[in-house]
Scaffold this active site. Structure first.
Site, PDB file in Angstrom:
ATOM      1  N   VAL A 263       0.859  -1.187   0.000  1.00  0.00           N
ATOM      2  CA  VAL A 263       0.000   0.000   0.000  1.00  0.00           C
ATOM      3  C   VAL A 263       0.891   1.233   0.000  1.00  0.00           C
ATOM      4  CG1 VAL A 263      -1.716   1.327   1.310  1.00  0.00           C
ATOM      5  CG2 VAL A 263      -1.893  -1.168   1.193  1.00  0.00           C
TER       6      VAL A 263
ATOM      7  N   ARG B  86      -5.398   2.950   6.678  1.00  0.00           N
ATOM      8  CA  ARG B  86      -6.797   3.137   6.265  1.00  0.00           C
ATOM      9  C   ARG B  86      -7.530   1.805   6.108  1.00  0.00           C
ATOM     10  NH1 ARG B  86      -7.007   7.952   1.688  1.00  0.00           N
ATOM     11  NH2 ARG B  86      -5.312   9.249   2.515  1.00  0.00           N
ATOM     12  N   GLY B  87      -6.883   0.698   6.432  1.00  0.00           N
ATOM     13  CA  GLY B  87      -7.523  -0.601   6.312  1.00  0.00           C
ATOM     14  C   GLY B  87      -7.451  -1.219   4.936  1.00  0.00           C
TER      15      GLY B  87
ATOM     16  N   LEU C 221      -4.852  -2.704   3.292  1.00  0.00           N
ATOM     17  CA  LEU C 221      -4.205  -4.011   3.275  1.00  0.00           C
ATOM     18  C   LEU C 221      -5.135  -5.078   3.839  1.00  0.00           C
ATOM     19  CD1 LEU C 221      -1.641  -5.728   2.825  1.00  0.00           C
ATOM     20  CD2 LEU C 221      -1.000  -5.195   5.184  1.00  0.00           C
ATOM     21  N   THR C 222      -5.772  -4.786   4.947  1.00  0.00           N
ATOM     22  CA  THR C 222      -6.704  -5.747   5.548  1.00  0.00           C
ATOM     23  C   THR C 222      -7.822  -6.097   4.586  1.00  0.00           C
ATOM     24  OG1 THR C 222      -6.216  -4.985   7.787  1.00  0.00           O
ATOM     25  CG2 THR C 222      -8.326  -6.104   7.443  1.00  0.00           C
TER      26      THR C 222
ATOM     27  N   SER D 290       7.641  -9.487   4.098  1.00  0.00           N
ATOM     28  CA  SER D 290       8.615  -8.398   4.172  1.00  0.00           C
ATOM     29  C   SER D 290       8.813  -7.971   5.626  1.00  0.00           C
ATOM     30  CB  SER D 290       8.155  -7.209   3.331  1.00  0.00           C
ATOM     31  OG  SER D 290       6.862  -6.783   3.737  1.00  0.00           O
ATOM     32  N   GLU D 291       7.725  -8.002   6.404  1.00  0.00           N
ATOM     33  CA  GLU D 291       7.787  -7.761   7.839  1.00  0.00           C
ATOM     34  C   GLU D 291       6.964  -8.845   8.528  1.00  0.00           C
ATOM     35  OE1 GLU D 291       8.039  -3.554   9.362  1.00  0.00           O
ATOM     36  OE2 GLU D 291       6.943  -3.178   7.501  1.00  0.00           O
TER      37      GLU D 291
ATOM     38  N   TYR E 140       1.494 -10.680   8.726  1.00  0.00           N
ATOM     39  CA  TYR E 140       0.597 -11.662   8.125  1.00  0.00           C
ATOM     40  C   TYR E 140      -0.039 -12.638   9.104  1.00  0.00           C
ATOM     41  CZ  TYR E 140       2.148  -9.604   3.826  1.00  0.00           C
ATOM     42  OH  TYR E 140       2.383  -8.700   2.827  1.00  0.00           O
TER      43      TYR E 140
ATOM     44  N   PHE F 192       9.463 -15.291  -3.631  1.00  0.00           N
ATOM     45  CA  PHE F 192       8.546 -14.878  -4.698  1.00  0.00           C
ATOM     46  C   PHE F 192       7.707 -13.703  -4.219  1.00  0.00           C
ATOM     47  CE2 PHE F 192       6.752 -18.493  -2.424  1.00  0.00           C
ATOM     48  CZ  PHE F 192       5.544 -18.000  -1.979  1.00  0.00           C
TER      49      PHE F 192
END
Length: 411
Positions: A85, A92-93, A95-96, A120-121, A125, A411
């Site tokens: 994002v 702002r939600g 990604l969720t 990545s972090e 997840y 990937f």
């Protein structure tokens, strides 16, 4: 919930340039037309969710259609990627919203019982039910300080280019892949190009990739891909070998390839970012401390279709256990499931009204799914509850596997 001024839609082939430029922005990478063309060839726009604000792409989440080797089986798995994002639209939600929608669409399609990704972090997840299922070993080897057995091997080594060796690489990899947990299918030439992409911007002064094949009278039995980086000091050469991939079909091929990599002239150091946690090299060298091994996280697994996922893989020991599972995002996975494993390791998984033996969330099942993490370790962390004495020990043994997962690519 996404902001009202942002719309989310399915991707289109024409979105690629904007998505790639956005990915480069998010991951702080310089733009490369060559890298973009290689990645474009594997892009599946119909599996990409695009978030737009005023016609500009400010977020996306995609997946590749590939298979993943799991204990005793090869399973279709959504390989989730290109998630991000814009920094102007964080918190702002978005990604969720995209991750929830993606999981629902994977479940509704009914093809893939699993989703998998590289994080990545690592704190991101687990919110969506992904468990850290496989780790990797990073090696930083002082090559002057380690020795391998001098055992003769019957084969020979042949230097090849990445293009000229591709046919042999693919034949060896595809022959071994069904037995190597954590390996993903490379279903086309485009995927081999992507896996071995050799972006000059990533070399940091090192050479392009080189490759060697181990040949036997029966045919090629292994290969290694590496690059090297020269370094000269007043004391002499201090070059480095950077190993990308070692694929070996038997102990002879494995020994020959590592003997070669550890003895390349004018080098004194070897690095590898993604060895297996139980890498056999640790038990071959005479001074394993000089491998300087370090554990890192690797593949994260999300179970999408619980009964199918648990019934598809095989198990290390017989088992009859009732699992009480909670899944806040995919309600069809929530409930009590009876997992029965026969003497041969084959399983069935069905809903049941019987009392539960073990209790966990879908995240914990994803974490142990590849056999690289033990259920008992999660119980010790308070993540799995044993409700019937003895069930944890039996389930821990059954969910294990003969080798730890091995990750050959990101990937």
């Amino acid at each position: 919930m996404a902001a009202p001024d942002v719309s989310i839609r399915v991707g289109d082939p024409g979105d690629w340039d904007a998505i790639w430029n956005h990915v480069m922005l998010l991951f702080h990478e310089p733009h490369s037309e060559k890298a973009s063309a290689i990645e474009r060839a594997t892009f599946e726009p119909q599996r990409c969710l695009v978030a737009e604000d005023g016609g500009a792409i400010i977020g996306h989440a995609a997946a590749y259609t590939r298979d993943l080797t799991v204990p005793g089986a090869v399973v279709p798995a959504a390989h989730v990627t290109l998630v991000g994002v814009s920094p102007t639209h964080r918190r702002r939600g978005l990604l969720t919203t995209m991750m929830h929608r993606q999981l629902r669409e994977i479940a509704d399609a009914g093809r893939e019982p699993l989703a998998a990704l590289w994080a990545s972090e690592t704190k991101i997840y687990s919110r969506f039910g992904y468990g850290q299922a496989a780790h990797r070993l990073r090696l930083e080897i002082d090559t002057n300080e380690v020795r391998l057995p001098s055992t003769p091997v019957p084969g020979t080594l042949r230097l090849v280019g990445l293009d000229t060796g591709r046919k042999d690489f693919a034949a060896i990899y595809d022959r071994l892949r069904p037995g190597r947990v954590g390996w993903s299918s490379r279903p086309s030439e485009a995927w081999w190009n992507a896996v071995h992409a050799d972006n000059p911007q990533h070399r940091q002064g090192a050479t392009p990739f080189h490759a060697v094949i181990y040949e036997t009278p029966e045919g090629p039995a292994g290969y290694a891909i590496w690059r090297s980086k020269g370094n000269w000091t007043p004391q002499g050469p201090q070059g480095e070998v950077q190993v990308r991939e070692v694929v070996a079909g038997d102990p002879d091929a494995y020994l020959a390839l590592w003997r070669f990599l550890l003895s390349i002239d004018l080098t004194r150091h070897l690095s590898m970012r993604s060895a297996a946690v139980d890498e056999p090299l640790r038990y071959l060298v005479d001074e394993p401390r000089r491998l300087n091994p370090a554990i890192g996280d690797g593949l994260w697994v999300r179970i999408v279709d619980l009964p199918r996922a648990l019934a598809t893989r095989r198990y290390a020991a017989p088992l009859d256990v009732v699992l009480e599972v909670t899944d806040e995002l995919l309600a069809s996975n929530t409930g009590r499931w009876r997992l029965r494993v026969d003497e041969g390791g084959s399983a069935t998984c069905e809903r049941t009204g019987s009392a539960a033996d073990l209790s966990c969330t879908i995240l914990e099942l994803g974490t142990v799914y590849l056999g690289g993490v033990r259920l008992a370790a999660l119980a010790a962390a308070g993540k799995v509850r044993e409700l019937t004495p003895g069930s944890l020990r039996r389930a821990t043994a059954s969910f294990g596997w003969e080798r730890m997962p091995h990750l050959t690519e990101t990937f």
